[in-house]
Motif scaffolding. Structure first.
Motif, PDB file in Angstrom:
ATOM      1  N   UNK A 175     -48.237  -2.771 -27.038  1.00 12.90           N
ATOM      2  CA  UNK A 175     -49.429  -2.171 -27.475  1.00 12.90           C
ATOM      3  C   UNK A 175     -50.252  -3.536 -28.063  1.00 12.90           C
ATOM      4  N   UNK A 176     -49.746  -4.295 -29.135  1.00 14.07           N
ATOM      5  CA  UNK A 176     -50.295  -5.152 -29.526  1.00 14.07           C
ATOM      6  C   UNK A 176     -50.747  -5.908 -28.517  1.00 14.07           C
ATOM      7  N   UNK A 177     -49.828  -6.408 -27.600  1.00 14.41           N
ATOM      8  CA  UNK A 177     -50.384  -7.583 -26.594  1.00 14.41           C
ATOM      9  C   UNK A 177     -51.475  -6.979 -25.726  1.00 14.41           C
ATOM     10  N   UNK A 178     -51.649  -5.603 -25.529  1.00 13.13           N
ATOM     11  CA  UNK A 178     -52.828  -5.209 -24.825  1.00 13.13           C
ATOM     12  C   UNK A 178     -53.925  -5.449 -25.811  1.00 13.13           C
ATOM     13  N   UNK A 179     -54.048  -4.999 -27.102  1.00 17.54           N
ATOM     14  CA  UNK A 179     -54.970  -5.359 -27.864  1.00 17.54           C
ATOM     15  C   UNK A 179     -55.486  -6.629 -28.087  1.00 17.54           C
ATOM     16  N   UNK A 180     -54.451  -7.461 -28.087  1.00 19.46           N
ATOM     17  CA  UNK A 180     -54.824  -8.905 -28.123  1.00 19.46           C
ATOM     18  C   UNK A 180     -55.564  -9.443 -26.844  1.00 19.46           C
ATOM     19  N   UNK A 181     -55.182  -8.803 -25.723  1.00 22.38           N
ATOM     20  CA  UNK A 181     -56.096  -9.267 -24.428  1.00 22.38           C
ATOM     21  C   UNK A 181     -57.359  -8.625 -24.352  1.00 22.38           C
ATOM     22  N   UNK A 182     -57.621  -7.483 -25.000  1.00 26.86           N
ATOM     23  CA  UNK A 182     -58.874  -7.008 -25.033  1.00 26.86           C
ATOM     24  C   UNK A 182     -59.754  -7.907 -25.871  1.00 26.86           C
TER      25      UNK A 182
END
Length: 174
Positions: A133-140
Motif C-alpha cells: 500500500x505504501x508503494x502505491x501511495x509513493x508512486x501516486x
C-alpha cells in the motif's frame, strides 16, 4: 483484536512504536534523524510528530482492523515527505518492514512459543500488505511531483517564447 500475539503487541505498543520510530528516523540524514528524534512536538517538529502518530496508527491497524482508508490516512503524510525528498521507492517504503525487526527483537521470549511464532507469520503478512500500500501511495506522490514539474517547465518555456516574441497568444487546444 484476534490472537494472543496481537494482545501482547497491543500491550507493548508504545515501546514498539518508539523503536520503530527510531529506526525510521535513522533513514534520514544524521542531523535530520537527530532532530526528528529529539523533538516529537507536533508544532515544533511536524514531520517527526506526523511520523510518530502515523506509525502508532499503523500499528493499531495491524492489530485491529486493517481498514484501507485509515491505513492510507496514516501512511500518506509519511510517504508524501519521503517521495518529495527523492527517496527511491525502496528507501521510501522500507521503514514499514522495519517493524518485523522490531517485533522479533522485542518479543523474543514470546516467540519461543510455537503458537505465537505461527501468529507472527500471519501478522508479518499484514505488514507486507502495508508495504505494498505504501508503494502505491509513493508512486501516486511521485506521479504528482512529475506532473507539477512538467507543468512548471511547460509554463516557463511558454513564457520564455512569449517574451522572445516567438508566440503571441495562448495556444488553443485540439
Amino acid at each position: 483484536m484476534g490472537n494472543g500475539l496481537e494482545k501482547i503487541i497491543a500491550q507493548k505498543k508504545s515501546a514498539l512504536v518508539k523503536k520503530w520510530f527510531d529506526l525510521t528516523a535513522q533513514t534520514y540524514a544524521p542531523d535530520t534523524a537527530e532532530f526528528l528524534k529529539s523533538n516529537k512536538n507536533q508544532f515544533a517538529n511536524p514531520v517527526g510528530g506526523n511520523m510518530l502518530n502515523g506509525l502508532s496508527g499503523l500499528l493499531d491497524q495491524l492489530i485491529h482492523s486493517m481498514d484501507p482508508e485509515t491505513i492510507a490516512s496514516h501512511l500518506d503524510p509519511i510517504i508524501r515527505i519521503r517521495a518529495a525528498q527523492n527517496f527511491t521507492p525502496a528507501q521510501a517504503t522500507a521503514f514499514i518492514l522495519f517493524l518485523k525487526k522490531v517485533l522479533r527483537e522485542n518479543l523474543t521470549k514470546e516467540l519461543r512459543d510455537s503458537s505465537y511464532a505461527a501468529e507472527l507469520i500471519v501478522f508479518e503478512s499484514k505488514i507486507d500488505q502495508l508495504c505494498l500500500t505504501a508503494f502505491d501511495i509513493y508512486m501516486q506522490c511521485r506521479e504528482k511531483i512529475f506532473q507539477i514539474s512538467a507543468n512548471e517547465m511547460k509554463n516557463r518555456t511558454f513564457r520564455a517564447f512569449e517574451r522572445a516574441g516567438l508566440i503571441s497568444e495562448t495556444p488553443e487546444g485540439p
